[in-house]
Design a protein around this motif. Structure first.
Motif, PDB file in Angstrom:
ATOM      1  N   UNK A 106     -21.584   7.574  29.339  1.00 22.92           N
ATOM      2  CA  UNK A 106     -20.742   6.424  29.097  1.00 22.92           C
ATOM      3  C   UNK A 106     -19.421   6.595  28.249  1.00 22.92           C
ATOM      4  N   UNK A 107     -18.393   5.954  28.621  1.00 24.53           N
ATOM      5  CA  UNK A 107     -16.785   6.364  28.073  1.00 24.53           C
ATOM      6  C   UNK A 107     -16.913   6.021  26.458  1.00 24.53           C
ATOM      7  N   UNK A 112     -16.657   7.613  20.875  1.00 25.36           N
ATOM      8  CA  UNK A 112     -17.309   7.798  19.428  1.00 25.36           C
ATOM      9  C   UNK A 112     -17.265   8.999  18.798  1.00 25.36           C
ATOM     10  N   UNK A 113     -17.233  10.025  19.976  1.00 28.10           N
ATOM     11  CA  UNK A 113     -17.472  11.541  19.328  1.00 28.10           C
ATOM     12  C   UNK A 113     -16.257  12.249  19.470  1.00 28.10           C
ATOM     13  N   UNK A 114     -15.154  11.654  19.770  1.00 27.95           N
ATOM     14  CA  UNK A 114     -13.585  12.338  19.783  1.00 27.95           C
ATOM     15  C   UNK A 114     -13.128  12.320  18.345  1.00 27.95           C
ATOM     16  N   UNK A 115     -13.402  11.096  17.764  1.00 30.44           N
ATOM     17  CA  UNK A 115     -12.993  11.426  15.996  1.00 30.44           C
ATOM     18  C   UNK A 115     -13.517  12.555  15.142  1.00 30.44           C
ATOM     19  N   UNK A 116     -14.777  12.770  15.601  1.00 31.41           N
ATOM     20  CA  UNK A 116     -15.591  14.091  15.056  1.00 31.41           C
ATOM     21  C   UNK A 116     -14.834  15.312  15.674  1.00 31.41           C
ATOM     22  N   UNK A 117     -14.630  15.262  16.903  1.00 38.74           N
ATOM     23  CA  UNK A 117     -14.001  16.615  17.540  1.00 38.74           C
ATOM     24  C   UNK A 117     -12.782  16.799  16.831  1.00 38.74           C
ATOM     25  N   UNK A 155     -18.251  24.412  27.048  1.00 36.66           N
ATOM     26  CA  UNK A 155     -18.661  23.111  27.105  1.00 36.66           C
ATOM     27  C   UNK A 155     -17.811  22.042  26.187  1.00 36.66           C
ATOM     28  N   UNK A 156     -17.480  22.568  25.049  1.00 38.56           N
ATOM     29  CA  UNK A 156     -16.426  21.755  24.261  1.00 38.56           C
ATOM     30  C   UNK A 156     -15.231  21.394  25.008  1.00 38.56           C
ATOM     31  N   UNK A 157     -14.590  22.506  25.593  1.00 35.80           N
ATOM     32  CA  UNK A 157     -13.318  22.268  26.302  1.00 35.80           C
ATOM     33  C   UNK A 157     -13.511  21.542  27.456  1.00 35.80           C
ATOM     34  N   UNK A 158     -14.351  21.807  28.210  1.00 35.48           N
ATOM     35  CA  UNK A 158     -14.849  20.856  29.212  1.00 35.48           C
ATOM     36  C   UNK A 158     -14.693  19.447  28.948  1.00 35.48           C
ATOM     37  N   UNK A 159     -15.315  19.176  27.760  1.00 38.15           N
ATOM     38  CA  UNK A 159     -15.615  17.680  27.533  1.00 38.15           C
ATOM     39  C   UNK A 159     -14.374  17.071  26.733  1.00 38.15           C
ATOM     40  N   UNK A 160     -13.892  17.844  25.884  1.00 31.58           N
ATOM     41  CA  UNK A 160     -12.646  17.400  25.123  1.00 31.58           C
ATOM     42  C   UNK A 160     -12.023  18.925  24.814  1.00 31.58           C
TER      43      UNK A 160
END
Length: 231
Positions: A106-107, A112-117, A155-160
């Protein structure tokens, strides 16, 4: 299809200028340390794009800058074929995994994860260690380690995609030794592969804003061509 918060390609002049300015700033940052997406991504959110659409459009736009950067580093890439192939195998599989996760979860999870990344990316920019990749052939253990490193960063780069280059250098710096320029060259190839593989997935299964991608790509390619260096 993953939808955006606004119509794709619906960018007025002021918004286009904002994206161009962000791309120009990101290009300068990328030419020095990397992590220019930490500039372009927030700007895309500010002009009204959803987080996922901003992310996928930014990733696609970065592909062309990566190609230009790799060309600028062609001399430093000499003798690094084995590293690029082994690390690239891991990053390609990781990019597929990260891209699929981005488009299937889900978007709200991404938001929710982006600020942590982003905080993680900023921390890595501050404390990034000097790379220590050794010359010569890689041992069996180091080959396995390089594949694992490539996969994790993929994995990190493909996701964000923001700051994946800094993350890659930081992790490789834990156990591998070489000149910084050669390490940057390898980083450009591996992160470029992540963006390319993830970009292909996004072209098929996500809504890419081609106006935004083209604006980012044109600025990055221009800056990297002028500097003949990258990330």
């Amino acid at each position: 299809m993953v939808g955006g918060a606004r119509a794709l390609g619906d960018v007025n002049l002021l918004q286009a200028l904002a994206v161009l300015a962000a791309g120009f700033t990101a290009g300068g940052i990328n030419a020095i340390v990397g992590s220019g997406s930490l500039v372009t991504f927030p700007v895309l959110l500010a002009v009204g794009y959803s987080s996922v659409t901003a992310n996928v459009s930014n990733s696609v736009g970065l592909v062309f800058g990566n190609i230009s950067a790799a060309w600028g580093y062609r001399e430093e890439l000499e003798g690094q074929r084995e590293r690029a192939l082994i690390g690239g195998a891991g990053t390609a599989v990781g990019a597929i995994t990260g891209g699929v996760l981005l488009l299937t979860l889900p978007e709200g999870v991404f938001e929710a994860v982006v600020p942590v990344l982003i905080l993680l990316a900023c921390a890595l920019m501050v404390v990034r260690p000097k790379p220590k990749l050794s010359h010569g052939s890689l041992s069996h253990h180091r080959k396995i380690a390089l594949v694992a490193i490539g996969f994790a960063v993929g994995v990190y780069g493909g996701y964000f995609g923001a700051a994946q280059g800094i993350m890659l250098l930081a992790i490789m710096g834990l156990g591998l030794r070489d000149d910084l320029q050669r390490m940057n060259a390898l980083k450009v190839v591996l992160t470029g592969l992540v963006n390319l593989v993830a970009g292909v997935i996004f072209l098929v299964a996500a809504d890419v804003d081609w106006v935004v991608a083209a604006l980012i790509a044109s600025v990055l390619v221009g800056i990297l061509s002028l500097n003949d260096l990258a990330f």
